[in-house]
Design an enzyme around this catalytic site. Structure first.
Site, PDB file in Angstrom:
ATOM      1  N   HIS A  42       0.698   1.306  -8.328  1.00 30.35           N
ATOM      2  CA  HIS A  42      -0.182   2.477  -8.204  1.00 30.35           C
ATOM      3  C   HIS A  42      -1.436   2.341  -9.084  1.00 30.35           C
ATOM      4  CE1 HIS A  42       2.683   4.479  -5.730  1.00 30.35           C
ATOM      5  NE2 HIS A  42       3.508   4.860  -6.687  1.00 30.35           N
TER       6      HIS A  42
ATOM      7  N   LEU B 287       0.873  -1.167   0.000  1.00 22.71           N
ATOM      8  CA  LEU B 287       0.000   0.000   0.000  1.00 22.71           C
ATOM      9  C   LEU B 287       0.912   1.219   0.000  1.00 22.71           C
ATOM     10  CD1 LEU B 287      -2.769  -0.885   2.651  1.00 22.71           C
ATOM     11  CD2 LEU B 287      -2.910  -1.056   0.163  1.00 22.71           C
ATOM     12  N   ASP B 288       0.579   2.224  -0.806  1.00 18.11           N
ATOM     13  CA  ASP B 288       1.398   3.432  -0.865  1.00 18.11           C
ATOM     14  C   ASP B 288       1.485   4.087   0.513  1.00 18.11           C
ATOM     15  OD1 ASP B 288       1.444   2.909  -3.559  1.00 18.11           O
ATOM     16  OD2 ASP B 288      -0.104   4.391  -4.040  1.00 18.11           O
ATOM     17  N   LYS B 289       2.466   4.959   0.672  1.00 16.15           N
ATOM     18  CA  LYS B 289       2.679   5.633   1.948  1.00 16.15           C
ATOM     19  C   LYS B 289       1.428   6.374   2.416  1.00 16.15           C
ATOM     20  CE  LYS B 289       5.926   8.767   4.271  1.00 16.15           C
ATOM     21  NZ  LYS B 289       7.161   9.598   4.110  1.00 16.15           N
TER      22      LYS B 289
END
Length: 237
Positions: free
Chosen positions: A189, A101-103
């Site tokens: 993404h 999961l992205d930041k």
């Protein structure tokens, strides 16, 4: 296996901490006090710490509600990782995140030591679904929903598999939409790039489900807990 390995793998402590417990005569095997870390035991041996059973686990599974501001990695020299959110005992288990999961993305994240399960969940051919709730800059229309329902070409030419998009609400004056999106692959993404391909921008992204695993409503950001037997069974079907 050696007793010290059994105890360390069961989350009792590090090898050095286990040796101290043995010296303090707090460990018993089959009802007898044991002080040597070299004693051989089986996975189903009757081992106790302070008269409480110690159960050996081959693998561990934690469900986390990932907060913003931490990266999905095991280690990093400059940024806080999801492993840094764990307690000392859990950090010793060798857990790793399943997928990324992205930041700035929040929500359901599975941490495990089970490489085989992680592969099954992430393998493109398995088509394991991921469900997200998102806040979008832009008005998501029926036409947008229809475009997502078909293979969508991203700006770099990659083509996604069809996705299920549902509009929860729209605020035309603020140019904001709230949606639920379900995808069955995990391109880099991907959700953000899909909306970028239709001229929109993802402001917030929160994962609700992965396969049959759902994020509990009472699990706050940064919190985690072991998977239940039922949850684990749902992933291994």
């Amino acid at each position: 296996m050696r007793l010290d390995k059994f105890l360390a793998a069961s989350g009792v402590g590090s090898r050095s901490e286990v040796k101290q417990l043995l010296k303090q005569k707090r460990i018993t095997v089959a009802g007898k006090v044991v002080t040597s870390p070299k004693i051989q035991v089986e996975a189903d041996s009757q081992v106790e710490l302070d008269h409480q059973p110690v159960n050996y686990q081959t693998n561990y599974y934690l469900l986390m509600n990932k907060p913003k501001g931490v990266i999905t990695a095991t280690t990093d020299k400059s940024q806080r990782t999801v492993i840094d959110l764990l307690g000392a005992e859990e950090q010793r288990l060798g857990l790793f995140p399943v997928g990324r999961l992205d930041k700035d993305t929040t929500g359901l994240l599975l941490l495990t030591t089970d490489g085989e399960l992680a592969h099954r969940l992430l393998a493109p051919k398995k088509h394991v679904s991921k469900v997200y709730q998102a806040k979008i800059e832009g008005i998501v229309t029926d036409q947008t929903v229809a475009r997502f329902a078909k293979p969508l070409t991203l700006k770099n030419g990659e083509v996604t598999k069809p996705a299920k998009l549902e509009v929860i609400s729209s605020q035309k004056d603020a140019n904001i939409s709230r949606v639920i999106i379900e995808i069955t692959e995990g391109k880099y993404h991907q959700v953000k790039r899909m909306f970028a391909a239709v001229g929109m921008h993802v402001l917030e992204l929160h994962r609700l489900k992965m396969g049959q695993l759902e994020l509990p409503a009472d699990l706050k950001p940064g919190q985690y807990r072991p998977l239940t037997k039922e949850e684990l069974a749902s992933l291994t079907k």
